[in-house]
Design an enzyme around this catalytic site. Structure first.
Site, PDB file in Angstrom:
ATOM      1  N   ARG A  66     -63.189 -27.643 -20.490  1.00  0.00           N
ATOM      2  CA  ARG A  66     -62.535 -26.780 -21.482  1.00  0.00           C
ATOM      3  C   ARG A  66     -61.167 -26.306 -21.006  1.00  0.00           C
ATOM      4  O   ARG A  66     -60.307 -25.965 -21.828  1.00  0.00           O
ATOM      5  CB  ARG A  66     -63.458 -25.604 -21.833  1.00  0.00           C
ATOM      6  CG  ARG A  66     -64.663 -26.060 -22.639  1.00  0.00           C
ATOM      7  CD  ARG A  66     -65.711 -24.989 -22.776  1.00  0.00           C
ATOM      8  NE  ARG A  66     -66.836 -25.211 -21.872  1.00  0.00           N
ATOM      9  CZ  ARG A  66     -67.623 -24.242 -21.409  1.00  0.00           C
ATOM     10  NH1 ARG A  66     -67.394 -22.996 -21.737  1.00  0.00           N
ATOM     11  NH2 ARG A  66     -68.622 -24.535 -20.611  1.00  0.00           N
ATOM     12  N   GLU A 103     -72.998 -20.518 -12.390  1.00  0.00           N
ATOM     13  CA  GLU A 103     -73.977 -19.565 -12.934  1.00  0.00           C
ATOM     14  C   GLU A 103     -75.314 -20.294 -13.121  1.00  0.00           C
ATOM     15  O   GLU A 103     -76.371 -19.725 -12.919  1.00  0.00           O
ATOM     16  CB  GLU A 103     -73.468 -19.008 -14.271  1.00  0.00           C
ATOM     17  CG  GLU A 103     -74.348 -17.927 -14.878  1.00  0.00           C
ATOM     18  CD  GLU A 103     -73.873 -17.466 -16.251  1.00  0.00           C
ATOM     19  OE1 GLU A 103     -72.918 -18.045 -16.785  1.00  0.00           O
ATOM     20  OE2 GLU A 103     -74.499 -16.515 -16.766  1.00  0.00           O
TER      21      GLU A 103
HETATM   22  C1  PRP Z   1     -67.979 -23.610 -17.443  1.00  0.00           C
HETATM   23  C2  PRP Z   1     -66.643 -23.001 -17.812  1.00  0.00           C
HETATM   24  C3  PRP Z   1     -65.973 -22.858 -16.479  1.00  0.00           C
HETATM   25  C4  PRP Z   1     -67.133 -22.543 -15.550  1.00  0.00           C
HETATM   26  C5  PRP Z   1     -67.192 -21.074 -15.263  1.00  0.00           C
HETATM   27  O1  PRP Z   1     -67.853 -24.979 -17.299  1.00  0.00           O
HETATM   28  O2  PRP Z   1     -65.915 -23.825 -18.707  1.00  0.00           O
HETATM   29  O3  PRP Z   1     -65.346 -24.062 -16.073  1.00  0.00           O
HETATM   30  O4  PRP Z   1     -68.331 -22.971 -16.222  1.00  0.00           O
HETATM   31  O5  PRP Z   1     -68.275 -20.752 -14.404  1.00  0.00           O
HETATM   32  P1  PRP Z   1     -68.073 -20.189 -12.930  1.00  0.00           P
HETATM   33  O6  PRP Z   1     -67.016 -19.115 -12.971  1.00  0.00           O
HETATM   34  O7  PRP Z   1     -69.431 -19.624 -12.597  1.00  0.00           O
HETATM   35  O8  PRP Z   1     -67.718 -21.312 -12.041  1.00  0.00           O
HETATM   36  P2  PRP Z   1     -69.102 -25.966 -17.172  1.00  0.00           P
HETATM   37  O9  PRP Z   1     -69.404 -26.159 -15.730  1.00  0.00           O
HETATM   38  O10 PRP Z   1     -70.196 -25.465 -18.052  1.00  0.00           O
HETATM   39  O11 PRP Z   1     -68.533 -27.373 -17.663  1.00  0.00           O
HETATM   40  P3  PRP Z   1     -67.841 -27.914 -19.022  1.00  0.00           P
HETATM   41  O12 PRP Z   1     -66.443 -27.308 -19.083  1.00  0.00           O
HETATM   42  O13 PRP Z   1     -67.773 -29.378 -18.777  1.00  0.00           O
HETATM   43  O14 PRP Z   1     -68.676 -27.521 -20.187  1.00  0.00           O
HETATM   44  N1  ADE Z   2     -69.785 -21.000 -18.006  1.00  0.00           N
HETATM   45  C1  ADE Z   2     -70.531 -20.326 -17.125  1.00  0.00           C
HETATM   46  N2  ADE Z   2     -71.170 -19.313 -17.721  1.00  0.00           N
HETATM   47  C2  ADE Z   2     -70.815 -19.359 -19.039  1.00  0.00           C
HETATM   48  C3  ADE Z   2     -71.133 -18.569 -20.177  1.00  0.00           C
HETATM   49  N3  ADE Z   2     -71.964 -17.523 -20.078  1.00  0.00           N
HETATM   50  N4  ADE Z   2     -70.583 -18.903 -21.366  1.00  0.00           N
HETATM   51  C4  ADE Z   2     -69.752 -19.973 -21.453  1.00  0.00           C
HETATM   52  N5  ADE Z   2     -69.423 -20.751 -20.420  1.00  0.00           N
HETATM   53  C5  ADE Z   2     -69.935 -20.450 -19.219  1.00  0.00           C
END
Ligand code: PRP
Ligand code: ADE
Length: 181
Positions: A66, A103
């Protein structure tokens, strides 16, 4: 950011309970992108900050996936280049890599070894800061190549998870638009 921008954007973030795992409140930013007026307010909030000569980076890096959506548009509007920090196994050339905890689960990210130059001041963009692990891993990758991260930027901060506090404690300035407690 102006309080009205925060308020306006917050209304267009969708919360999905128990996704992708029980107990997670998923903050879905896709409605911000879907509405052209909201998308412009969102992007302009970042562009206006980083067009200030005192805060202008040399390059914009975005975190998979994202962070790509936001980072590439912000870079384009600033007249800067964009570099992707990708989930492991996607980049074809020589890379540096870093593994970190999420997370929910763990992940490894990679950056092309020639993506930034030593001394570059990089703006690091993602959509959301939860535990801060993703942004910290991105910062470490950029630093492995001799660049520095001038600021981390995201739409959403989840301050209760402590990630933004940890990132700031590590010396990384952060700019976020909407908090969800
Ligand atoms: C989500 C979000 C951040 C990250 C935040 O991505 O877009 O990149 O998690 O979490 P953190 O602060 O605990 O590291 P995700 O890993 O879900 O991947 P995506 O963007 O491919 O959906
Ligand atoms: N990436 C990690 N935690 C998330 C949350 N709660 N919502 C959206 N993206 C996330």
């Amino acid at each position: 950011p102006h309080l009205n921008v925060t308020h306006y954007l917050r209304q267009h973030i969708r919360t999905v309970p128990n996704w992708p795992a029980p107990g997670v409140q998923f903050r879905d930013i896709t409605p911000l992108l879907q509405n052209p007026k909201v998308f412009r307010v969102l992007i302009d909030a970042f562009v206006q900050r980083y067009m200030d000569p005192a805060l202008r980076p040399d390059v914009v890096a975005g975190l998979d996936a994202r962070g790509f959506i936001l980072g590439s548009v912000v870079a384009y509007e600033l007249g800067l280049g964009f570099v992707p920090i990708r989930k492991k196994g996607k980049l074809p050339f020589t890379t540096v890599e870093e593994t970190y905890e999420l997370e929910y689960g763990s992940a490894t990210v990679e950056l092309h070894a020639d993506a930034v130059q030593p001394g570059d001041r990089v703006l690091l963009i993602d959509d959301l800061i939860a535990t801060g692990g993703t942004m910290m891993a991105g910062k470490k990758l950029l630093e492995k190549l001799g660049a520095s991260v001038m600021e981390g930027a995201a739409i959403v901060d989840l301050p209760e998870l402590g990630g933004s506090a940890r990132l700031r404690a590590s010396g990384l300035p952060l700019f976020t638009l909407v908090d969800f407690g």
